[in-house]
Design an enzyme around this catalytic site. Structure first.
Site, PDB file in Angstrom:
ATOM      1  N   GLY A  10       0.827  -1.214   0.000  1.00 48.86           N
ATOM      2  CA  GLY A  10       0.000   0.000   0.000  1.00 48.86           C
ATOM      3  C   GLY A  10       0.851   1.249   0.000  1.00 48.86           C
ATOM      4  O   GLY A  10       0.463   2.291   0.535  1.00 48.86           O
ATOM      5  N   GLY A  11       2.010   1.155  -0.619  1.00 51.28           N
ATOM      6  CA  GLY A  11       3.001   2.229  -0.543  1.00 51.28           C
ATOM      7  C   GLY A  11       2.666   3.486  -1.305  1.00 51.28           C
ATOM      8  O   GLY A  11       3.370   4.483  -1.168  1.00 51.28           O
ATOM      9  N   THR A  12       1.602   3.492  -2.094  1.00 53.56           N
ATOM     10  CA  THR A  12       1.221   4.715  -2.808  1.00 53.56           C
ATOM     11  C   THR A  12       0.055   5.429  -2.130  1.00 53.56           C
ATOM     12  O   THR A  12      -0.426   6.443  -2.639  1.00 53.56           O
ATOM     13  CB  THR A  12       0.827   4.401  -4.267  1.00 53.56           C
ATOM     14  N   TYR A  14      -2.117   7.174   1.329  1.00 53.79           N
ATOM     15  CA  TYR A  14      -1.970   8.390   2.138  1.00 53.79           C
ATOM     16  C   TYR A  14      -0.869   8.241   3.185  1.00 53.79           C
ATOM     17  O   TYR A  14       0.019   9.087   3.297  1.00 53.79           O
ATOM     18  CB  TYR A  14      -3.308   8.705   2.799  1.00 53.79           C
ATOM     19  N   GLY A  16       0.939   5.219   3.411  1.00 54.15           N
ATOM     20  CA  GLY A  16       1.946   4.342   2.815  1.00 54.15           C
ATOM     21  C   GLY A  16       3.086   5.085   2.155  1.00 54.15           C
ATOM     22  O   GLY A  16       4.256   4.730   2.329  1.00 54.15           O
ATOM     23  N   ARG A  37       1.360  -3.942  -7.003  1.00 59.17           N
ATOM     24  CA  ARG A  37       0.202  -4.787  -7.287  1.00 59.17           C
ATOM     25  C   ARG A  37      -0.156  -4.704  -8.762  1.00 59.17           C
ATOM     26  O   ARG A  37      -0.192  -3.627  -9.347  1.00 59.17           O
ATOM     27  CB  ARG A  37      -0.985  -4.347  -6.430  1.00 59.17           C
ATOM     28  N   LYS A  46      -0.591   6.534  -9.268  1.00 63.55           N
ATOM     29  CA  LYS A  46       0.064   5.545  -8.426  1.00 63.55           C
ATOM     30  C   LYS A  46       1.254   4.906  -9.132  1.00 63.55           C
ATOM     31  O   LYS A  46       2.294   4.656  -8.514  1.00 63.55           O
ATOM     32  CB  LYS A  46      -0.942   4.472  -7.992  1.00 63.55           C
ATOM     33  N   LYS A 141     -10.402  -4.314  11.641  1.00 60.33           N
ATOM     34  CA  LYS A 141      -9.037  -4.313  12.168  1.00 60.33           C
ATOM     35  C   LYS A 141      -8.864  -5.388  13.239  1.00 60.33           C
ATOM     36  O   LYS A 141      -7.798  -6.022  13.336  1.00 60.33           O
ATOM     37  CB  LYS A 141      -8.676  -2.933  12.714  1.00 60.33           C
ATOM     38  N   ARG A 145      -6.279  -8.513  13.504  1.00 59.53           N
ATOM     39  CA  ARG A 145      -5.451  -8.749  14.698  1.00 59.53           C
ATOM     40  C   ARG A 145      -5.573 -10.202  15.172  1.00 59.53           C
ATOM     41  O   ARG A 145      -4.566 -10.853  15.495  1.00 59.53           O
ATOM     42  CB  ARG A 145      -5.863  -7.818  15.831  1.00 59.53           C
TER      43      ARG A 145
END
Length: 315
Positions: A10-12, A14, A16, A37, A46, A141, A145
């Site tokens: 998810g590096g592109t 907000y 990330g 991806r 992106k 989330k 977890r």
């Protein structure tokens, strides 16, 4: 000492893109990998951002969440995985549960020393009572977890409370990301303490955790003491910078909750979050226990951004 190999998923996005930059800044002891991806090819912004990271030294690893083996192969190349996939926005959840595929890949690969899943906001373990429809993000989330812990994957959870861009820049108003210059809505009496954190600081603290034994299998709470402010204190900082006093209009808890009925699903979720933050005080009404650590205490060398400094950008 060998460099840590860190994969950002998810590096592109907000948060990330900030984590990728923070990782690249530590090039002396981190080799930064970013998941490319296959589905990303249709988004030019992106794609261009991804290859700008490559120019700065990042290594791109191609994989797809629809191809389990490609995810396993990607994970096997690194030591640490940081996922920053978007949860969409309140009321319109995104891809948080896709992380379950990543958990399965990490479990099969068996080599990951630390997994930091996509959280970075309010501690979901304290939000089982959250109002619908915003509650779904916290619930998702917690599903992730439980999967991580059931798989016995080493982890760190990062909770960063209120992103400054979403809650400080606008003085915690709805429907805008710019600070008002004439009048401001005050939630309740405006004196409940919340925590505002600059997004680049979130990234820096996150990168610092990756090989810190003090944060292994714990939650890192980012609660910089000078950024624990009430809404009124935040407004005062803006008024001082602006050189004028704003007209203040208070909205009661009852009026906020009543107003939710006339909002769309997204608006209802945002209003619900505001209720938990500014009326209930969910960000500051607890002590950090043995399961957690506070970031600014662990890393006093970080000169985090104070909110009066942050707000100067908007003058």
């Amino acid at each position: 000492m060998a460099k840590k190999k860190v994969l950002v998923v998810g590096g592109t996005g907000y948060i990330g893109k900030r984590i990728v930059r923070a990782s690249l800044a530590q090039a002396d002891h981190i080799t930064t990998y970013v998941l490319q991806r296959r589905e990303m090819g249709s988004d030019i912004d992106k794609v261009q951002l991804l290859f700008s990271f490559k120019k700065q030294g990042a290594r791109l690893i191609e994989a797809s969440f629809s191809d389990h083996n490609s995810l396993v192969d990607a994970v096997k190349q690194v030591d640490v995985v940081i996922c920053t996939m978007s949860g969409g926005h309140p009321g319109h959840p995104g891809s948080l549960l896709l992380q379950l595929k990543l958990v399965e890949a990490i479990k099969e690969a068996g080599n990951i020393k630390r997994f930091i899943p996509s959280e970075f906001g309010t501690d979901p373990s304290r939000m089982g009572h959250a109002l619908e429809p915003g509650r779904v993000i916290f619930d998702d989330k917690m599903v992730v977890r439980r999967a991580i812990e059931d798989a016995k994957i080493p982890f760190t959870y990062v909770t960063a409370n209120c992103f400054a861009g979403y809650f400080a820049a606008n003085l915690s108003q709805m429907e805008t990301f710019l600070p008002p210059k004439e009048k401001v809505t005050i939630h309740g009496d405006g004196n409940v303490k919340v925590v505002y954190v600059d997004e680049d600081d979130i990234a820096l603290y996150t990168i610092k955790t990756i090989d810190d034994p003090r944060t292994l299998n714990k939650t890192l709470h980012i609660r910089p003491p000078e950024n624990i402010l009430s809404q009124r204190e935040l407004v005062e900082k803006w008024e001082k910078l602006l050189g004028k006093e704003l007209e203040k209009i208070s909205i009661s808890q009852e009026d906020l909750l009543t107003s939710m009925k006339g909002l769309d699903r997204f608006g209802q979720a945002v209003a619900g979050h505001l209720y938990h933050f500014f009326y209930e005080g969910c960000l500051t009404n607890f002590q950090i226990g043995e399961e957690g650590e506070e970031a600014s205490e662990l890393y006093p060398d970080v000169k985090y951004i104070r909110m009066d400094e942050y707000l100067k950008l908007y003058l």
